[in-house]
Design an enzyme around this catalytic site. Structure first.
Site, mmCIF file in Angstrom:
data_model
loop_
_atom_site.group_PDB
_atom_site.id
_atom_site.type_symbol
_atom_site.label_atom_id
_atom_site.label_comp_id
_atom_site.label_asym_id
_atom_site.label_seq_id
_atom_site.Cartn_x
_atom_site.Cartn_y
_atom_site.Cartn_z
ATOM 1 N N SER A 1 0.803 -1.231 0.000
ATOM 2 C CA SER A 1 0.000 0.000 0.000
ATOM 3 C C SER A 1 0.831 1.273 0.000
ATOM 4 O O SER A 1 0.787 2.076 0.931
ATOM 5 C CB SER A 1 -0.942 -0.024 1.191
ATOM 6 O OG SER A 1 -1.699 -1.190 1.101
ATOM 7 N N ARG B 1 7.473 6.390 -4.228
ATOM 8 C CA ARG B 1 7.991 6.999 -2.998
ATOM 9 C C ARG B 1 7.425 6.251 -1.815
ATOM 10 O O ARG B 1 6.316 5.724 -1.881
ATOM 11 C CB ARG B 1 7.589 8.471 -2.907
ATOM 12 C CG ARG B 1 6.063 8.655 -2.934
ATOM 13 C CD ARG B 1 5.590 10.053 -3.171
ATOM 14 N NE ARG B 1 4.128 10.043 -3.284
ATOM 15 C CZ ARG B 1 3.459 9.782 -4.394
ATOM 16 N NH1 ARG B 1 4.105 9.507 -5.515
ATOM 17 N NH2 ARG B 1 2.135 9.768 -4.409
ATOM 18 N N ASP C 1 -4.041 -1.254 -1.451
ATOM 19 C CA ASP C 1 -5.139 -1.576 -0.524
ATOM 20 C C ASP C 1 -6.488 -0.998 -0.961
ATOM 21 O O ASP C 1 -7.536 -1.604 -0.743
ATOM 22 C CB ASP C 1 -4.803 -1.157 0.918
ATOM 23 C CG ASP C 1 -4.300 0.266 1.058
ATOM 24 O OD1 ASP C 1 -4.211 0.978 0.039
ATOM 25 O OD2 ASP C 1 -4.003 0.675 2.200
HETATM 26 C C1 BGC Z 1 -0.267 5.275 0.168
HETATM 27 C C2 BGC Z 1 -1.356 4.616 -0.640
HETATM 28 C C3 BGC Z 1 -2.283 3.830 0.274
HETATM 29 C C4 BGC Z 1 -2.779 4.702 1.414
HETATM 30 C C5 BGC Z 1 -3.661 3.954 2.394
HETATM 31 C C6 BGC Z 1 -0.861 6.061 1.324
HETATM 32 O O1 BGC Z 1 0.177 6.550 2.130
HETATM 33 O O2 BGC Z 1 0.469 6.161 -0.642
HETATM 34 O O3 BGC Z 1 -0.807 3.755 -1.619
HETATM 35 O O4 BGC Z 1 -3.374 3.361 -0.471
HETATM 36 O O5 BGC Z 1 -1.679 5.230 2.123
HETATM 37 O O6 BGC Z 1 -2.995 2.887 2.985
#
Ligand code: BGC
Length: 427
Positions: free
Chosen positions: A94, A109, A147
């Site tokens: 995620s 990142r 996610d």
């Molecule tokens: C991430 C996402 C993720 C979200 C929730 C963010 O910091 O960049 O990819 O879906 O958090 O977990």
């Protein structure tokens, strides 16, 4: 706006047994999911492993090795030594990773306080696969999943009105399904314009240029002191990782301005420690049921050695309300933006994450904001559903990941190889 190569909603008739791995912020979760013959039904077994704090800022190899070890342990426990057949795995990773068929899996990142050297700008899939191969873990990686996409697909498995998946937790983000004809970055593939494609919005990065949203001095400090200044501007105003810290910065600032007389004469050294208050601290303040805010007073006493006066307690409560309300209303802006773009007048939105599930009034404040943004008339009957409802989602990183693995295997079987990095994994 990352295309995810999830190219259909589930039908509810997907079947098979899959593994799912979720590398979240706090835990590592491994599941085995069986999608049964019964429409929209599944069985699940799962194990959780703690994600050691030091791994989040440590060495990349150590991270992958730890994950591979957890998977091995899970397989040995649930399948015994005998397991020779490679199991298909959906990996919920995620963080913003491109899912483009040329450079699928490149981590753009780290977010959510992770800071592991040597991973950004690289493809996480081979790193993960190498660790599996070195340990002989009998797994084939079938899909790399965000996610939010998992949440959308898991929720759509049981509810056909689901059109958006959101996470409001340590981080925040959403996914929805777009038509390929509206995705300029995929134009070169010449896919039929009505081909569906789930998009991971990565909306946490909205307004990194600071052109739209007004920022407080506290937002500026949060960003400046974070491992990735200038990134995740929207997320830093909403997500659970930051809410307690915004509140702490407000309190310290009020104390340091002598004219406000906040905690005058008290030792606030504990309060000065960065990230010492998490969003559950703010939740507890907002949940204090007593008129005199005695639970909040106890909380300040036990956690921070501070004895707030009655007036200070009222200010504390109001600050918590403002921070929580801003987060909920900004979250609703994201949902409204997708709904407007897609012309959804009525639909369900599946949401998950600690802030959505646990932060007091988050849902009601979000719903009220949607009503204002989308100009819905006031309800005549309080039991009436809102046209767009944000509801608790199904398990995205377990069932959602399994479904995405199933959908991917299914479309590959039909010859749709788009976004497939290693066709040999599908033989
Ligand atoms: C991430 C996402 C993720 C979200 C929730 C963010 O910091 O960049 O990819 O879906 O958090 O977990």
């Amino acid at each position: 706006m990352n295309p995810t190569w999830v190219m259909s909603y589930p039908t509810g008739y997907e079947t098979g047994t899959y593994l799912a791995l979720d590398m979240g912020g706090t835990n590592l979760r491994v599941c085995q999911i069986t999608l049964t013959e019964q429409k929209s039904e599944f069985d699940i077994i799962q194990s959780k492993y703690r994600m050691p704090e030091e791994l989040k800022t440590g060495d990349a190899d150590e991270l992958w090795e730890y994950i591979a070890d957890c998977l091995m342990q899970f397989i040995e426990t649930h399948h015994g030594e005998a397991s020779k057949q490679k199991l298909p795995l959906g990996f919920t990773f995620s963080y913003p990773a491109t899912q483009n068929y040329i450079d699928e899996g490149i981590l753009q990142r780290w977010t959510k306080g992770f800071d592991i050297a040597g991973v950004e700008g690289r493809n996480v899939v081979p790193m993960f696969e190498n660790a599996l191969a070195q340990r002989g873990v009998p797994i084939k990686l079938t899909a790399l999943i965000n996610d939010t996409t998992g949440t959308l697909i898991a929720s759509a498995y049981t509810d056909t009105k689901m059109k958006i998946g959101c996470i409001f937790g340590t981080g925040c983000n959403a996914a929805y399904i777009e038509d390929c004809g509206s995705i300029p970055k995929l134009a070169h593939l010449n896919l039929p314009p009505d081909t569906p494609m789930a998009i991971n919005c990565e909306w946490g990065a909205f307004d990194n240029e600071h052109k739209v949203l007004p920022r407080t001095p506290y937002d500026v400090i949060i960003d400046k002191d974070s491992p990735r200044p200038g990134q995740q501007a929207f997320e830093k105003m909403i997500a659970g990782l930051y809410l307690g810290e915004i509140f702490r910065l407000v309190m310290v600032d009020l104390h340091d301005k002598p004219e406000t007389h906040m905690f005058t004469g008290q030792d606030i050294s504990k309060l000065r420690k960065a990230y010492s208050l998490d969003s559950s601290f703010l939740s507890a303040i907002e949940e204090d049921p007593f008129e005199n805010l005695s639970e909040t007073a106890d909380l300040f006493q036990t956690k921070l050695d501070i004895n707030p006066s009655g007036a200070e307690l009222e200010l504390i409560r109001r600050a918590a309300e403002l921070i929580g309300t801003r987060a909920a209303r900004l979250s609703a802006c994201g949902v409204a933006a997708i709904s407007k773009k897609k012309g959804y007048k009525s639909c369900h939105v599946g949401a998950d994450g600690s802030v959505f599930n646990k932060y007091p009034h988050f849902k009601a404040r979000g719903a009220q904001a949607l009503r204002e943004i989308l100009d819905w008339p006031e309800k005549t009957d309080p039991n009436e559903e809102d046209p767009i409802e944000i509801l608790a989602a199904e398990d995205g990183s377990g069932v959602g990941a399994a479904l995405i693995a199933a959908l991917t295997l299914e479309r590959v079987k039909k010859g749709n190889m788009h976004g497939i990095l290693h066709p040999e994994n599908f033989k």
